[in-house]
Scaffold this motif. Sequence first.
Motif, short mmCIF file in Angstrom:
data_model
loop_
_atom_site.label_atom_id
_atom_site.label_comp_id
_atom_site.label_asym_id
_atom_site.label_seq_id
_atom_site.Cartn_x
_atom_site.Cartn_y
_atom_site.Cartn_z
N THR A 257 12.56 46.82 -5.55
CA THR A 257 12.53 47.72 -4.35
C THR A 257 12.60 49.20 -4.91
O THR A 257 12.75 49.29 -6.40
CB THR A 257 13.92 47.62 -3.50
OG1 THR A 257 14.83 47.80 -4.34
CG2 THR A 257 13.90 46.30 -3.02
N LEU A 258 12.60 50.31 -3.93
CA LEU A 258 12.56 51.57 -4.59
C LEU A 258 13.79 51.75 -5.18
O LEU A 258 13.91 52.67 -6.17
CB LEU A 258 12.35 52.37 -3.23
CG LEU A 258 11.99 53.98 -3.77
CD1 LEU A 258 10.78 54.04 -4.52
CD2 LEU A 258 11.89 54.92 -2.48
N ARG B 156 8.62 57.14 6.57
CA ARG B 156 8.31 55.72 6.70
C ARG B 156 6.96 55.77 7.24
O ARG B 156 6.50 56.39 8.33
CB ARG B 156 9.24 55.13 7.49
CG ARG B 156 8.98 53.75 7.57
CD ARG B 156 10.14 52.91 8.58
NE ARG B 156 9.52 51.68 8.61
CZ ARG B 156 9.56 50.39 7.70
NH1 ARG B 156 9.90 50.70 6.63
NH2 ARG B 156 9.38 49.31 8.11
N THR B 157 5.87 55.27 6.49
CA THR B 157 4.70 54.97 6.78
C THR B 157 4.65 54.19 8.40
O THR B 157 5.37 53.31 8.67
CB THR B 157 3.88 54.11 5.94
OG1 THR B 157 4.37 52.76 5.76
CG2 THR B 157 3.59 54.77 4.80
N SER B 158 3.83 54.75 9.25
CA SER B 158 3.90 54.15 10.69
C SER B 158 2.15 54.28 11.16
O SER B 158 1.39 55.00 10.50
CB SER B 158 4.79 55.00 11.75
OG SER B 158 4.19 56.10 11.68
N ARG C 207 3.77 47.09 -1.93
CA ARG C 207 4.71 46.81 -1.08
C ARG C 207 5.94 47.79 -1.12
O ARG C 207 6.66 48.29 -0.10
CB ARG C 207 5.28 45.24 -1.32
CG ARG C 207 6.49 44.75 -0.51
CD ARG C 207 6.79 43.31 -1.10
NE ARG C 207 7.22 43.31 -2.37
CZ ARG C 207 8.08 43.90 -3.19
NH1 ARG C 207 9.04 44.54 -2.58
NH2 ARG C 207 8.15 43.71 -4.39
N SER C 208 6.40 47.72 -2.30
CA SER C 208 7.87 48.45 -2.47
C SER C 208 7.74 49.95 -2.69
O SER C 208 8.88 50.54 -2.37
CB SER C 208 8.35 48.03 -4.17
OG SER C 208 7.45 48.38 -5.15
N VAL C 209 6.67 50.47 -2.58
CA VAL C 209 6.43 51.92 -2.50
C VAL C 209 5.82 52.46 -1.04
O VAL C 209 6.55 53.61 -0.46
CB VAL C 209 5.67 52.36 -3.73
CG1 VAL C 209 5.35 53.86 -3.48
CG2 VAL C 209 6.01 52.10 -5.08
N LEU C 210 4.99 51.74 -0.69
CA LEU C 210 4.30 52.37 0.60
C LEU C 210 4.69 51.48 1.75
O LEU C 210 4.36 52.33 3.03
CB LEU C 210 2.87 52.09 0.32
CG LEU C 210 2.16 52.69 -0.71
CD1 LEU C 210 0.96 52.64 -0.90
CD2 LEU C 210 2.56 54.35 -0.61
N LEU C 211 5.19 50.11 1.70
CA LEU C 211 5.56 49.46 3.07
C LEU C 211 7.01 49.49 3.50
O LEU C 211 7.27 49.58 4.34
CB LEU C 211 4.87 48.23 2.99
CG LEU C 211 3.22 48.31 2.96
CD1 LEU C 211 2.85 46.71 2.50
CD2 LEU C 211 2.69 48.82 4.21
N GLU C 212 7.76 49.51 2.27
CA GLU C 212 9.36 49.11 2.47
C GLU C 212 10.14 50.42 2.82
O GLU C 212 11.19 50.23 3.29
CB GLU C 212 9.95 48.21 1.27
CG GLU C 212 9.43 46.80 1.42
CD GLU C 212 10.05 46.02 0.20
OE1 GLU C 212 10.63 46.44 -0.51
OE2 GLU C 212 10.01 44.76 0.48
N GLY D 228 12.40 53.50 3.98
CA GLY D 228 12.51 54.22 5.22
C GLY D 228 12.30 55.73 5.10
O GLY D 228 11.87 56.13 4.15
N ASP D 229 12.63 56.23 6.05
CA ASP D 229 12.43 57.76 6.34
C ASP D 229 13.23 58.41 5.39
O ASP D 229 14.70 58.07 5.31
CB ASP D 229 12.76 58.10 7.73
CG ASP D 229 12.50 59.46 7.96
OD1 ASP D 229 11.16 59.40 8.59
OD2 ASP D 229 12.95 60.50 7.80
#
Length: 259
Positions: free
Chosen positions: A60-61, A115-117, A180-185, A187-188
């Motif tokens: 994770t980050l 967070r990406t949305s 996954r760990s940088v762009l999707l997981e 939060g804000d």
Amino acid sequence: MTMTLAGHGAIDAKAPIVFLHGVFMDHTMWNPVRDALDVASSLALDMPGHGASPPLTATTLDDHVDAVAATLEQAGASGCVLVGHSWGGMTALRLAIRRPDLIAGLVLCNTPLRRTSGLSRLAFIAQRLAVNVVPLPFFAAQAAKGLFHPDVLAARPELVDAMRERVAAMGRRNVSNTLRSVLLEPGDALGLLDQLRVPWCFVAGRDDGVLGGGVAARLERSAQLVRVPGGHMTPLEQPDAVLHAIGQVRTMVERGTQP
């Protein structure tokens, strides 16, 4: 056991400067900035799964933050000015809050704080699916088009070739885990700015999407935003702007200025 990262450079001065790159790059992205620094002591790290650092597994980050912290401790780089681009900035911001003993100042370049949305999130999900299907050279070329300003790529087509080489060296698993760990997981992170207790500034291209979603307004209220021509790759597109930001933060560190 926390991984440590490959470092390039030397730490032999008070308040050294440490650089963290973004996705699908490596320590060399900082060469235009480091070559023009007026200090001899700087260190550029290869982030997890990139360059000469260990592969990025299911982390994770927060794990990336731990890896950078362990590397700084091992290198004797406490009290550094930390300069992060995009993913590197996401990591640097969280590290400055978690370990203020290690960080004296912070320069955030093109750093996502929301967070990406919406469509952006769907696009990143599609990229993660595509990396297991499409040829990596094609994936890398599309990634370059998404990261660099079109005018920059038109003038410097070799940037696409370099992206192809880096992505090929990473392999599909590292690329997928990075997405996954940088762009999707994550939060804000906009509210994390209020927790900073070190001098900092934020540099981004005027066309960079990271300034949307109320981010630019928040940064302008703090008088910490430097906008320059270009897109998401300011360290390569406008290295002088990054140099100036580093100089400003170093001056604030030397004067003991608080945010």
